[in-house]
Design a protein around this motif. Structure first.
Motif, PDB file in Angstrom:
ATOM      1  N   ALA A   1       0.773  -1.071  -0.038  1.00 50.66           N
ATOM      2  CA  ALA A   1       0.005  -0.086  -0.042  1.00 50.66           C
ATOM      3  C   ALA A   1       0.840   1.144  -0.018  1.00 50.66           C
ATOM      4  O   ALA A   1       0.339   2.373  -0.584  1.00 50.66           O
ATOM      5  N   LYS A   2       2.166   1.128   0.345  1.00 50.15           N
ATOM      6  CA  LYS A   2       3.098   2.287   0.712  1.00 50.15           C
ATOM      7  C   LYS A   2       3.816   2.260  -0.241  1.00 50.15           C
ATOM      8  O   LYS A   2       4.863   3.247  -0.364  1.00 50.15           O
ATOM      9  N   LYS A   3       3.764   1.280  -1.234  1.00 45.56           N
ATOM     10  CA  LYS A   3       4.930   1.109  -2.331  1.00 45.56           C
ATOM     11  C   LYS A   3       6.350   1.009  -1.611  1.00 45.56           C
ATOM     12  O   LYS A   3       7.128   1.538  -2.044  1.00 45.56           O
ATOM     13  N   LEU A   4       6.418   0.311  -0.501  1.00 45.77           N
ATOM     14  CA  LEU A   4       7.819   0.210  -0.115  1.00 45.77           C
ATOM     15  C   LEU A   4       8.435  -1.308  -0.102  1.00 45.77           C
ATOM     16  O   LEU A   4       7.799  -2.162  -0.580  1.00 45.77           O
ATOM     17  N   MET A   5       9.647  -1.346  -0.465  1.00 47.18           N
ATOM     18  CA  MET A   5      10.528  -2.657  -0.583  1.00 47.18           C
ATOM     19  C   MET A   5      10.611  -3.146   0.858  1.00 47.18           C
ATOM     20  O   MET A   5      10.630  -2.460   1.682  1.00 47.18           O
ATOM     21  N   MET A   6      10.643  -4.559   0.934  1.00 45.60           N
ATOM     22  CA  MET A   6      11.034  -5.154   2.165  1.00 45.60           C
ATOM     23  C   MET A   6      12.392  -5.032   2.551  1.00 45.60           C
ATOM     24  O   MET A   6      13.271  -5.404   1.651  1.00 45.60           O
ATOM     25  N   PRO A   7      12.878  -4.124   3.695  1.00 49.79           N
ATOM     26  CA  PRO A   7      14.047  -4.211   3.878  1.00 49.79           C
ATOM     27  C   PRO A   7      14.817  -5.256   4.063  1.00 49.79           C
ATOM     28  O   PRO A   7      14.489  -6.342   4.434  1.00 49.79           O
ATOM     29  N   GLU A   8      16.297  -5.332   3.552  1.00 51.80           N
ATOM     30  CA  GLU A   8      16.951  -6.468   3.808  1.00 51.80           C
ATOM     31  C   GLU A   8      18.082  -6.533   4.782  1.00 51.80           C
ATOM     32  O   GLU A   8      18.957  -7.340   4.614  1.00 51.80           O
ATOM     33  N   SER A   9      18.429  -5.463   5.161  1.00 50.68           N
ATOM     34  CA  SER A   9      19.634  -5.274   6.018  1.00 50.68           C
ATOM     35  C   SER A   9      19.363  -4.350   7.101  1.00 50.68           C
ATOM     36  O   SER A   9      18.354  -3.513   7.102  1.00 50.68           O
ATOM     37  N   TRP A  10      20.037  -3.978   8.091  1.00 44.77           N
ATOM     38  CA  TRP A  10      20.030  -3.108   9.139  1.00 44.77           C
ATOM     39  C   TRP A  10      20.210  -1.756   8.677  1.00 44.77           C
ATOM     40  O   TRP A  10      19.518  -0.809   8.850  1.00 44.77           O
ATOM     41  N   GLU A  11      21.042  -1.799   7.626  1.00 50.15           N
ATOM     42  CA  GLU A  11      21.323  -0.459   6.849  1.00 50.15           C
ATOM     43  C   GLU A  11      19.886  -0.183   6.056  1.00 50.15           C
ATOM     44  O   GLU A  11      19.743   1.283   6.103  1.00 50.15           O
ATOM     45  N   ASP A  12      18.995  -0.983   5.357  1.00 48.70           N
ATOM     46  CA  ASP A  12      17.949  -0.602   4.891  1.00 48.70           C
ATOM     47  C   ASP A  12      16.921   0.131   5.812  1.00 48.70           C
ATOM     48  O   ASP A  12      16.211   0.979   5.439  1.00 48.70           O
ATOM     49  N   LEU A  13      17.120  -0.523   7.213  1.00 46.35           N
ATOM     50  CA  LEU A  13      15.816   0.157   8.215  1.00 46.35           C
ATOM     51  C   LEU A  13      16.326   1.733   8.429  1.00 46.35           C
ATOM     52  O   LEU A  13      15.479   2.399   8.709  1.00 46.35           O
ATOM     53  N   THR A  14      17.528   2.141   7.885  1.00 43.27           N
ATOM     54  CA  THR A  14      17.511   3.554   7.881  1.00 43.27           C
ATOM     55  C   THR A  14      17.149   4.382   6.815  1.00 43.27           C
ATOM     56  O   THR A  14      17.056   5.685   7.002  1.00 43.27           O
ATOM     57  N   LEU A  15      16.714   3.764   5.763  1.00 40.15           N
ATOM     58  CA  LEU A  15      15.919   4.468   4.530  1.00 40.15           C
ATOM     59  C   LEU A  15      15.120   5.549   5.080  1.00 40.15           C
ATOM     60  O   LEU A  15      13.995   5.012   5.821  1.00 40.15           O
ATOM     61  N   PRO A  16      15.237   6.594   4.498  1.00 44.82           N
ATOM     62  CA  PRO A  16      13.911   7.714   4.979  1.00 44.82           C
ATOM     63  C   PRO A  16      12.586   7.391   4.758  1.00 44.82           C
ATOM     64  O   PRO A  16      11.546   7.651   5.465  1.00 44.82           O
ATOM     65  N   VAL A  17      12.491   6.468   3.518  1.00 42.68           N
ATOM     66  CA  VAL A  17      10.971   6.194   3.084  1.00 42.68           C
ATOM     67  C   VAL A  17      10.379   5.230   4.335  1.00 42.68           C
ATOM     68  O   VAL A  17       9.206   5.187   4.180  1.00 42.68           O
ATOM     69  N   LEU A  18      11.118   4.768   5.249  1.00 40.36           N
ATOM     70  CA  LEU A  18      10.498   3.860   6.230  1.00 40.36           C
ATOM     71  C   LEU A  18      10.242   4.503   7.539  1.00 40.36           C
ATOM     72  O   LEU A  18       9.889   3.972   8.429  1.00 40.36           O
ATOM     73  N   LYS A  19      10.104   5.747   7.147  1.00 41.00           N
ATOM     74  CA  LYS A  19       9.896   6.612   8.640  1.00 41.00           C
ATOM     75  C   LYS A  19       8.554   6.455   9.154  1.00 41.00           C
ATOM     76  O   LYS A  19       7.489   5.983   8.367  1.00 41.00           O
ATOM     77  N   ASN A  20       8.660   6.013  10.587  1.00 40.04           N
ATOM     78  CA  ASN A  20       7.465   5.604  11.455  1.00 40.04           C
ATOM     79  C   ASN A  20       6.932   3.961  10.823  1.00 40.04           C
ATOM     80  O   ASN A  20       5.962   3.901  11.475  1.00 40.04           O
ATOM     81  N   GLU A  21       7.652   3.542  10.243  1.00 38.92           N
ATOM     82  CA  GLU A  21       7.208   2.104   9.908  1.00 38.92           C
ATOM     83  C   GLU A  21       7.821   0.989  10.473  1.00 38.92           C
ATOM     84  O   GLU A  21       7.581  -0.302  10.161  1.00 38.92           O
ATOM     85  N   VAL A  22       9.019   1.149  11.250  1.00 45.85           N
ATOM     86  CA  VAL A  22       9.823   0.264  11.900  1.00 45.85           C
ATOM     87  C   VAL A  22       9.397   0.180  13.286  1.00 45.85           C
ATOM     88  O   VAL A  22       9.421   0.928  14.066  1.00 45.85           O
ATOM     89  N   LEU A  23       9.045  -0.894  13.842  1.00 45.16           N
ATOM     90  CA  LEU A  23       8.519  -1.152  15.145  1.00 45.16           C
ATOM     91  C   LEU A  23       9.675  -1.879  15.999  1.00 45.16           C
ATOM     92  O   LEU A  23      10.048  -2.955  15.538  1.00 45.16           O
TER      93      LEU A  23
END
Lengths: 332, 309, 552
Positions: free
Chosen positions: A137-159
């Motif tokens: 729905a948000k057109k996001l890629m599934m992150p594959e590394s810890w580094e991916d978790l820092t991508l700005p598109v994931l703002k507020n989506e990481v729990l």
């Protein structure tokens, strides 16, 4: 008088009913549990040994608090699963009974405590879990590394949870610090923090909330993801490419246990081949004893690029790490 | 000016009021008198607008007000329990009716003090109502109703919670206030003495029906039926010349030359009056006379008396 | 006539045993005093004592900077509690007005929804709210298609408000019902419109009751840690931080010291309010009112009331449906496996829950009556102290009260039954409520009635059985039901008391929620709700029957 008699009759009836509940039967052993898929495991144990088991699920933090409040007075016979750091702390505070199981010869010494306060039974890992509907729905890629978790598109989506309440997240934090070094490690955590709306105050929450779509990605224990999938949730999972943090689930006997022999029998059994095979069948953690056949999914986890860690060291560093963490991220 | 036309009130199956028709004249004080449960309070509630009649209409100065809610009626009620607002002072209670009509605070205050003075409570405006005695609370309740200059003042057993002496004094004061201001009052009571002493006209009710309306003297001396004769005059039945009659104690007059002779069976001293029980032809008669007129016979002595029908 | 009643302090309502009372009374004092010392003062004291122990020796380190470091938390806690109170009061007043002045039709349904909302199984309702109104909620996302973030101050505020409306509205309804109808008639008669009457007479007279329910809401919100943990996100309050400090950080002294920050202000607020306001509970249904509010106004009230009912239907509907659905959100096929699992695997927990809750309920309503009676004749200072002691367990977050029991019981040389500890913790945690209801009941007994019974030849026991108990029965029922419901669904105080071989239903539910197993959780939740509802029904039925039976 009518009412009065009835009240009296009620009270009398009560005191007849109560003793059966008051004096809870204590045959077999009682254990505190923080381990998924525990039910069939303990049923097999009872079948094999004839020892009845009563258990209560409690996070390791709760167990530790409870023994502390009871000033070390045993609240159960054995302790099964949970964060190693709590076991380390409990051993240091003298709440655990040293027991060297004959079975432990088969194990790598890095997985047990030299004096016998605790022994690791299985290995779990920390992975990334995504809700495909939310991501799509948000057109996001599934992150594959810890580094991916820092991508700005994931703002507020990481729990994530506060490492103070969750062994899983503590091991994630400590693993990252251990492998990357303090400076780079904290820097990465700070960048991830930018995407985390808040840190859950209960360990199980990030995975549960992502499974009902409250956010896109959770940092979650591997076995939780598999369990949620088995229940029917559609979830994505990746092993972080830049290293998979892992932890061991220990087992221990409480000092002052009412049935120490039963508790020791449990330790022996769970470390034995039979026990480890049962774990392999019933859980999605990887049994530690060498030579146990794993389910393909679990084998994949075992084969993922697990970080090089000293888990005992991580257990000792808890207070320090938590204080720093609290200082940096405690406000969330 | 206030008139009830064929008012009927049902409470479920129970008929509380059956086809009541009654008219109040301007400036008069009319009492509804009857035993409890006779429908007099129901009539008052219909007048105040607290109760919608099942049938019939209420008119005030020719205008129909049957369905007008209480707050729009130019009537004011003094309630049985006073119903003073416990969270307000005496002055606030009195000026409440002006306040809800949007009168400025200063005017409320001034008029409240004036009315309180009229009922004899000057200087009490700032007292909490809990600090007032029963009689004072009664006056506040009266003042609260009077401040609105109601077309009709409705009073629902206003004196029933006061002691006997105060009751007598208050009813005189009410009567004087009513006369001097020319207020029209509908007054409900079950106390016949109160009704007779205070009213221009008395309406006697029983079981939801109106039996008789007339001046106090009319209903006392010419009761329309036995019920009223009994209820107003404490009458008792006597068989005279083979006929059953209702006789009031004041109609039995002891006299040395009396036409009848009986035996004194008992005597009850009531202060200014005294009541005798006389046995006569296997019946018990009651006679009442002023204490100072009493000739004291011995108990059991024979006495002579007249019956003045 | 409210104005003319003597305040209960002026004349003692009852002197139960008359001249020979001193020994019986002393005995009762001894019993209840012992109970309070053992089950309130000792455990609470133990918790506070821990705050002075650092590594086994006396230390004030937990208090160093306690206030200044937590200034923001303190502020946030009171901001939240104040906000929840401010939001709850008007909304619950609206619903209470609807109940008292609105049409008869639908009244029972609204009351049922209110009562239902007070029996909320722990965490399950929060979960259901999230599933309905969360970021991907059924209503907010799927139906209305907007995404919002419920996590934070606003989320906690809304969820706590919704969960407290039920209780507040029920309390408010009883105090509105107690407003003397004659005063409303007087106001109408003096020309005030129905709305003016409401504003000038009915609401001011119901004010003490409102203040009382506002206080209950305030204190509940202050000590609630579950909601901030669940939807607070980064917004945390004292209660939740204290919980984290205890469980997560493991700083025992600091966590215990934080309780002081919660207890002291709450006690202060409680002491400020005058005692007279206590007697504002009155069970029973409304008499018809002659105050006829304008229909547009009633319709407005109706909208709110029915919106609340709809919300409850949604939430509890979701829970009921969840208990018979394979996997909510993914596989909607019908199943009885969750419910069957409860009866096969959890029967023992359920039995224990029931018995502990019944013991707690009966104990708390009996002790409430005894204390109310004793306090009635006590000096003001004694009354205040005892009342404060009774309030203590209610003021602190449940977890810490439980920790107190653990601290005490583990120091005893002998083993204390788990079920006993659970029962007592629930009993004394709810005693505050039972005492207040019992006080209200006692205030209704005219002392001359007691003289009448004695005069007619009834002994002291007769006074008790023929007068006190029958009059108090509805109040005792209220106290019993409150404690029973709370005990069935509570987790905080007992999480450290349950043991592997003595589990209770609420803990099972708690575990299921932790596993993210909504099916199992809602099955247990459904079971708890149904049980509490049945016990409610039986209690009402029972007391209704006895009332008829008592008539000659």
């Amino acid at each position: 008088m009518n009412l009065f008699k009835r009240v009296i009759a009620g009270i009398v009836m009560f005191f007849f009913l109560i003793p059966s509940v008051w004096a809870a039967e204590k045959q077999g052993i009682s254990i505190f549990i923080a381990y998924t898929g525990i039910k069939p495991i303990l049923e097999t144990f009872t079948q094999d040994t004839g020892i009845k088991v009563d258990y209560l699920e409690m996070s390791s933090g709760e167990v530790l608090t409870r023994i502390r409040a009871a000033k070390g007075k045993a609240q159960a016979d054995a302790w099964f699963g949970g964060g190693l750091d709590s076991f380390v702390a409990a051993a240091e505070e003298g709440f655990l009974e040293a027991y060297v199981s004959p079975e432990r010869e088969a194990y790598d010494p890095m997985f047990y405590n030299e004096e016998g306060f605790w022994s690791g039974i299985s290995l779990g890992s920390v992975v990334l879990m995504g809700n495909p509907e939310v991501l799509a729905a948000k057109k996001l890629m599934m992150p594959e590394s810890w580094e991916d978790l820092t991508l700005p598109v994931l703002k507020n989506e990481v729990l994530m949870s506060t490492p103070a309440v969750s062994g899983t997240f503590y091991s994630m934090v400590s693993s990252i610090l251990q492998t990357m070094g303090d400076e780079k490690g904290w820097e990465l955590l700070e960048r991830i923090d930018a995407n985390v709306p808040y840190y859950s105050k209960r360990g199980a929450e990030p995975a549960n909330k992502v499974s009902i779509g409250e956010a896109g990605v959770a940092v979650a224990p591997f076995d939780t993801v598999l369990r949620l999938r088995q229940e029917g949730h559609k979830l994505e999972m990746t092993f972080p490419k830049d290293g998979v943090p892992w932890y061991i689930a220990p087992v221990a006997v409480f000092k002052g246990a009412q049935n120490p022999e039963g508790a020791k029998a449990l330790v022996d059994w769970v470390l034995s081949e039979r026990g480890q095979e049962t774990l392999a069948k019933c859980t999605t953690q990887a049994p530690i004893r060498p030579g146990i056949t794993l389910e393909p999914e679990v084998q994949a986890m075992r084969d993922s690029n697990l970080m090089k860690l000293d888990v005992v060291k991580a257990g000792h560093a808890r207070k320090e790490i938590l204080e720093l963490w609290q200082e940096k991220f405690g406000h969330k | 000016m206030l008139s009830f036309q064929d008012i009927t009130v049902h409470y479920g199956e129970l008929v509380a009021l059956g086809s009541l028709t009654l008219e109040l004249k301007r400036g008069e004080l009319m009492t509804l008198l009857g035993p409890s449960g006779c429908g007099k309070s129901t009539t008052l509630r219909v007048a105040g607008g607290f109760l919608l009649p099942s049938k019939g209409s209420v008119f005030l100065d020719g205008q129909e007000i049957t369905n007008l809610p209480p707050e729009l009626r130019p009537t004011a009620t003094v309630f049985q329990s006073h119903a003073l607002f416990p969270h307000m002072t005496a002055g606030q209670n009195v000026s409440y009716g002006l306040k809800v009509r949007g009168a400025p605070r200063r005017k409320c205050r001034r008029e409240a003090e004036e009315v309180l003075e009229r009922v004899g409570l000057s200087g009490y405006a700032d007292k909490r109502v809990q600090e007032l005695s029963g009689g004072q609370q009664q006056r506040v309740a009266l003042a609260r109703a009077l401040i609105l200059n109601p077309s009709v003042l409705l009073m629902d057993e206003p004196l029933s919670s006061l002691d006997a002496r105060l009751r007598v004094r208050m009813r005189m004061e009410i009567r004087e206030l009513q006369r001097s201001a020319g207020i029209t009052v509908l007054y409900v009571t079950h106390d016949q003495e109160e009704a007779l002493s205070i009213s221009d006209r008395v309406s006697v009710m029983s079981k939801g029906r109106l039996f008789q309306t007339g001046s106090p003297e009319e209903v006392y001396f010419s009761p329309a039926n036995d019920f009223i004769r009994d209820f107003i005059g404490n009458a008792f039945p006597v068989v005279l010349d083979g006929q059953r009659q209702l006789v009031r104690p004041d109609q039995v007059c002891p006299a040395p030359e009396g036409a009848f002779e009986g035996r004194l069976a008992g005597r009850e001293f009531l202060g200014n009056t005294v009541e005798w029980r006389i046995e006569w032809k296997e019946q018990t008669l009651r006679a009442v006379m002023l204490s100072c007129d009493e000739a004291l016979p011995a108990p059991g002595a024979s006495v002579r008396f007249d019956i003045r029908l | 006539m409210i104005a003319l009643q003597k305040s209960p302090q002026e004349e003692r309502a009852l002197s139960l045993i008359g001249a020979s009372s001193s020994r019986t009374e002393a005995f009762l004092w001894f019993l209840s005093g012992l109970g309070l010392i053992l089950f309130v003062i000792w455990p609470v004291g133990a918790v506070l004592f821990e705050s002075f122990l650092r590594d086994g020796s006396f230390s004030l380190s937990a208090y160093r900077g306690l206030f200044s470091k937590n200034l923001k938390l303190i502020g946030d806690s009171f901001l939240l509690a104040g906000g929840v109170t401010l939001c709850t009061l008007p909304l619950s007043t609206i619903i209470a007005l609807r109940l008292v002045y609105g049409p008869e039709r639908g009244r029972r349904l609204v009351i049922a929804a209110l009562v239902l909302s007070t029996i909320s199984p722990p965490f399950l309702c929060s979960m259901a709210y999230l599933m309905l109104f969360g970021r991907r909620g059924l209503v907010t996302w799927k139906l209305l298609g907007f995404e919002w973030n419920p996590y934070g101050f606003h989320g906690v505020l809304m969820m706590e408000t919704v969960s407290m409306i039920g209780l507040a509205a029920l309390l408010m309804m009883t105090s509105l019902q107690r407003v003397d109808g004659a005063l409303e008639r007087a106001s109408l008669d003096l020309g005030a419109s129905p709305l003016q009457t409401l504003k000038n007479v009915s609401l001011p007279l119901a004010l003490p009751g409102m203040a009382a329910s506002g206080l209950v809401v305030f204190i509940r919100s202050l000590s609630d840690f579950g909601t901030p943990l669940f939807v607070g996100g980064s917004f945390q309050v004292l209660a939740s931080r204290a919980y984290n400090t205890l469980i997560g950080v493991g700083d025992f002294p600091l966590a215990c010291a934080m309780n002081v920050l919660l207890i002291l202000p709450a006690l202060g607020v409680l002491c400020l309010r005058s005692e007279r306001q206590d007697d504002n509970f009155s069970p029973g249904l409304a008499e018809a009112r002659s105050l006829r509010l304008p229909s547009w106004f009633l319709r407005g009230l109706d909208v709110f009331a029915w919106a609340f009912v709809a919300l409850q239907v949604l939430v509890y509907g979701l829970i009921f449906l969840g208990s018979v659905t394979q996997l909510w959100g993914k596989d909607f096929s019908f199943t009885t496996r969750h419910l069957a699992a409860i009866l096969t695997f959890r029967a023992d927990s359920i039995r224990r829950s029931l018995i502990c809750s019944l013991v707690a309920g009966m104990g708390s309503c009996l002790l409430g009556v005894v204390l109310a009676y004793l306090l009635d004749g006590a000096r003001a200072s004694v009354r205040r102290v005892v009342q404060a002691v009774v309030d203590l367990p209610y003021l602190m977050p449940g977890t810490f009260f439980g920790v107190g029991y653990l601290l005490v019981s583990s120091r005893l040389p002998f083993e204390v039954g788990v079920a006993f500890l659970i029962s007592m913790s629930c009993l004394f945690r709810q005693l505050s409520h039972s005492l207040r209801t019992a006080k209200a009941g006692l205030a209704q007994i005219d002392p001359t009635l007691e003289y009448a019974v004695r005069d007619l030849g009834g002994g002291p026991l007769r006074v008790l059985t023929d007068l006190v108990l029958p009059v108090l029965r509805p109040f005792m029922r209220l106290g019993f039901l409150n404690t029973f419901s709370a005990s069935m669904t509570t987790t905080g105080p007992i999480i450290f008391l349950v043991s592997p071989y003595a589990r209770v239903a609420a803990i099972e539910l708690f575990e299921s929620i932790n596993h993210g197993d909504f099916g199992a959780a809602s099955a247990m939740g459904t079971f708890l709700i149904v049980t509490v509802a049945i016990v409610n029904a039986i209690a009402w039925r029972w007391s209704a029957q006895s009332r008829v039976g008592a008539l000659p």
